[in-house]
Design an enzyme around this catalytic site. Structure first.
Site, PDB file in Angstrom:
ATOM      1  N   ARG A  97       0.811  -1.237   0.000  1.00  0.00           N
ATOM      2  CA  ARG A  97       0.000   0.000   0.000  1.00  0.00           C
ATOM      3  C   ARG A  97       0.831   1.268   0.000  1.00  0.00           C
ATOM      4  O   ARG A  97       0.357   2.320   0.418  1.00  0.00           O
ATOM      5  CB  ARG A  97      -0.969   0.023   1.180  1.00  0.00           C
ATOM      6  N   LYS A 102       2.122  11.133 -11.508  1.00  0.00           N
ATOM      7  CA  LYS A 102       1.242  10.198 -12.212  1.00  0.00           C
ATOM      8  C   LYS A 102       1.982   8.906 -12.492  1.00  0.00           C
ATOM      9  O   LYS A 102       3.085   8.923 -13.049  1.00  0.00           O
ATOM     10  CB  LYS A 102       0.802  10.804 -13.541  1.00  0.00           C
ATOM     11  N   GLU A 126       7.342  18.081 -25.718  1.00  0.00           N
ATOM     12  CA  GLU A 126       6.736  18.423 -24.421  1.00  0.00           C
ATOM     13  C   GLU A 126       7.299  19.735 -23.879  1.00  0.00           C
ATOM     14  O   GLU A 126       6.631  20.432 -23.112  1.00  0.00           O
ATOM     15  CB  GLU A 126       6.937  17.286 -23.404  1.00  0.00           C
ATOM     16  N   LYS A 148       5.590  23.026 -14.784  1.00  0.00           N
ATOM     17  CA  LYS A 148       4.707  21.913 -14.450  1.00  0.00           C
ATOM     18  C   LYS A 148       4.433  21.876 -12.945  1.00  0.00           C
ATOM     19  O   LYS A 148       3.309  21.630 -12.505  1.00  0.00           O
ATOM     20  CB  LYS A 148       5.292  20.580 -14.913  1.00  0.00           C
ATOM     21  N   GLU A 191      -5.594  16.638 -10.380  1.00  0.00           N
ATOM     22  CA  GLU A 191      -6.147  16.833 -11.719  1.00  0.00           C
ATOM     23  C   GLU A 191      -7.645  17.114 -11.720  1.00  0.00           C
ATOM     24  O   GLU A 191      -8.408  16.518 -12.477  1.00  0.00           O
ATOM     25  CB  GLU A 191      -5.857  15.589 -12.568  1.00  0.00           C
ATOM     26  N   ARG A 243      -4.836  21.462 -13.943  1.00  0.00           N
ATOM     27  CA  ARG A 243      -3.806  20.549 -14.425  1.00  0.00           C
ATOM     28  C   ARG A 243      -4.077  20.049 -15.838  1.00  0.00           C
ATOM     29  O   ARG A 243      -3.155  19.679 -16.567  1.00  0.00           O
ATOM     30  CB  ARG A 243      -3.704  19.369 -13.456  1.00  0.00           C
ATOM     31  N   ASN A 261      -2.285  18.988 -20.849  1.00  0.00           N
ATOM     32  CA  ASN A 261      -2.617  18.059 -21.924  1.00  0.00           C
ATOM     33  C   ASN A 261      -2.821  18.755 -23.263  1.00  0.00           C
ATOM     34  O   ASN A 261      -3.396  18.177 -24.178  1.00  0.00           O
ATOM     35  CB  ASN A 261      -3.846  17.238 -21.535  1.00  0.00           C
ATOM     36  N   HIS A 314      -2.522  16.807 -26.382  1.00  0.00           N
ATOM     37  CA  HIS A 314      -2.605  15.393 -26.027  1.00  0.00           C
ATOM     38  C   HIS A 314      -3.908  14.727 -26.445  1.00  0.00           C
ATOM     39  O   HIS A 314      -3.956  13.518 -26.632  1.00  0.00           O
ATOM     40  CB  HIS A 314      -2.418  15.210 -24.513  1.00  0.00           C
ATOM     41  N   HIS A 340      -3.220  11.584 -28.350  1.00  0.00           N
ATOM     42  CA  HIS A 340      -3.592  10.240 -27.908  1.00  0.00           C
ATOM     43  C   HIS A 340      -4.363   9.505 -29.002  1.00  0.00           C
ATOM     44  O   HIS A 340      -4.204   8.295 -29.184  1.00  0.00           O
ATOM     45  CB  HIS A 340      -4.445  10.308 -26.635  1.00  0.00           C
ATOM     46  N   HIS A 379       4.981   9.163 -28.397  1.00  0.00           N
ATOM     47  CA  HIS A 379       4.069  10.053 -27.688  1.00  0.00           C
ATOM     48  C   HIS A 379       4.329  11.520 -28.061  1.00  0.00           C
ATOM     49  O   HIS A 379       3.403  12.267 -28.407  1.00  0.00           O
ATOM     50  CB  HIS A 379       4.244   9.852 -26.181  1.00  0.00           C
TER      51      HIS A 379
END
Lengths: 365, 365
Positions: A120, A142, A184, A226, A236, A240, A244, A247, A251, A264
């Site tokens: 955990r 993330k 990026e 960032k 998020e 935030r 993206n 993106h 994506h 990417h």
């Protein structure tokens, strides 16, 4: 060495940026760690930097183990993640064990998720060896693995204790991956910092030549921007999402081409042009801005046009893929748009207009 | 209906305790949820309570889906967890989807962990249908799956938005499972509340007869005590460990017998006697206290002696299993001991003394 401090209360940490750091004396131990460090890396990176990091860690921890995973996005799944758990349990690793993620974004995502879930939650350190990982996944916490039905669908928010951005590791990075990382970096201009954008226009050649001072500047500035965004919205919930930019389209390109075909950063590059063009057609920015962005992306050696994903109904295929994106809500696509250079906004857009943009921005249009 | 409020800042939630709640109007929607609820249950519970909960949820959410998992601890693994992810992705569930865990601890642990990881975290509601789950897993936010090399090794802390303890579901609970749940209720006495302990001595018969007023009292009081402990130590840094009274020996029993042979609560029952006896031999409590505990456990129909795990070196086998427990640090076993009735302390103990206790407290000794 440059430092960026990420302020997140009791989950705060530092990013160290410099040359030769991973064989240095500051790799560990991290506060309240135990006696065991486990390096998680892949078959491509281990022969390059494994020995250096392991050597440095042996001075910091009594026990150091290594887990070497297969290389590539196609292995970013539960089966590979489980190899980490197998190793941790076989070595009897307790809750004070620290994981070191040595590699690109895939290794960082998987190691971070393993650290989030093992007993955990245990500590981990990011040692990103690609520009993309240094400027993007160093900040934000993330972590994730892919599911056959969607990329990064299974994951957690879990902050590292320390990030070591060793610029020397970028010397061996393939040119295509360096460019993908620059995508990026470029992103941070339109959404937050047109000064960085102008700096990139002036210094793109030094960056492509892997000048360490230039790399240090963009890694530091990207992490700072960032960090400011993530600090305001760790989970998020809203702001935030501007990270993206490019993106949503990107994506769709990655998924539509089959993961691995387009990197990417390449998808994000073409996606930024599309999102900028959509912003222009919504009256938010002018054509000059879109032109500057397109030129800078092209100078980095990145694609400025999207691929055709479906010869019969290309725009329909893009829309279909964008609707299943994690960011969509009840099937409504939320685009990150540029609301004037240096400022982003998140909003939906009419399907008809999005179709026009896709038609105008794809390879054969 | 009784209520317990769990105060954890922006992760605060309520526990509702009463009869017939799962078919009532308060099952949902939870705040900031979307339009979709997904009930996760198992093959045993679904025919008993699935229709009631689904009916109530259909009044609260436009879309309701169900995932039915195989029943049993042996299925608490990644393969089964993935059935939840498959269903969520197949139904196009977004980040505002709410999961409802309808079942015992295994369903609660897996559903909670799925909610923790799906798109890096979505909301979930616990609808525990066993006494053990109502008094134990309702509070604390612990979620997990098992790994072939260890129980609950892969998991997360993830708080539910709401817990619905419907006492009516206990009417159909097998007697052995009711008793196993009572073990966790008894536990709260020695570590925190000897008034509850005295209440149990006076009301054990009503509890075993499943009197709803008696059940409501123990569920409420157990949740309150656990909430106070967890509220002071959400991430299990220290105090929270006292909730594991009886669990160090108990986990060894469960693991040593093969999971499923002894129920968790049965292992905890015998484990509490061992931990109390260890406390006595360390001079922390007297023999009267250990006697009272043993009598109460026996009245609940629970085992007061541990099984023999190894005929040649029983104590050695217990020690070996306890050393790989998640709570151990660098191989040192940390025992939850009773430092006077109603007060717990966590500390190591000499191996030789632990061996004596095991020899004295096991079946054939």
């Amino acid at each position: 060495m440059e430092k960026v401090s990420i302020g997140l209360g009791d989950r705060s940490y530092e990013i160290h940026i410099g040359s030769g750091l991973l064989s240095g004396s500051r790799v560990g131990p991290v506060p309240s760690s135990g006696t065991v460090a486990v390096v998680v890396t892949d078959k491509r990176v281990r022969p390059l930097y494994g020995a250096s990091l392991l050597g440095a860690l042996r001075d910091a921890y009594p026990h150091v183990h290594t887990v070497t995973l297969p290389d590539g996005e196609e292995h970013k799944n539960w089966q590979t993640l489980n190899l980490i758990f197998d190793a941790l349990l076989t070595h009897g690793c307790d809750r004070k064990t620290v994981l070191y993620a040595l590699g690109g974004g895939v290794i960082g995502d998987m190691t971070g998720f393993a650290a989030a879930c093992y007993m955990r939650g245990i500590d981990f350190v990011q040692v990103p060896t690609t520009l993309l990982a240094q400027v993007d996944s160093s900040v934000g916490g993330k972590t994730a693995i892919n599911h056959p039905l969607g990329k990064n669908m299974i994951g957690a928010f879990h902050q590292p204790r320390l990030v070591i951005c060793d610029l020397s590791t970028l010397d061996t990075l393939p040119a295509r991956e360096l460019a993908a990382g620059i995508a990026e970096v470029i992103k941070y201009g339109p959404i937050a910092d047109m000064e960085l954008f102008a700096w990139l226009e002036a210094n793109m050649d030094a960056l492509l030549a892997r000048d360490h001072a230039a790399l240090a500047h963009v890694v530091k500035r990207s992490c700072e921007i960032k960090a400011a965004v993530v600090g305001a919205d760790e989970r998020e919930a809203g702001l935030r999402a501007i990270l993206n930019f490019g993106h949503t389209f990107g994506h769709a390109i990655e998924a539509g081409m089959g993961y691995g075909e387009w990197l990417h950063g390449e998808g994000v590059a073409a996606g930024m042009v599309m999102a900028a063009e959509l912003s222009r057609r919504l009256g938010l920015v002018d054509g000059d801005f879109v032109g500057r962005l397109r030129v800078l992306i092209a100078r980095a050696g990145l694609p400025v046009r999207g691929p055709v994903l479906d010869a019969r109904d290309n725009a329909g295929r893009y829309l279909e893929l964008m609707r299943v994106d994690k960011k969509a809500e009840a099937g409504e696509i939320r685009f990150v748009l540029i609301d004037g250079p240096g400022r982003a906004v998140v909003r939906p857009a009419p399907d008809a207009l999005v179709r026009e943009v896709i038609d105008a921005c794809c390879a054969t249009a």
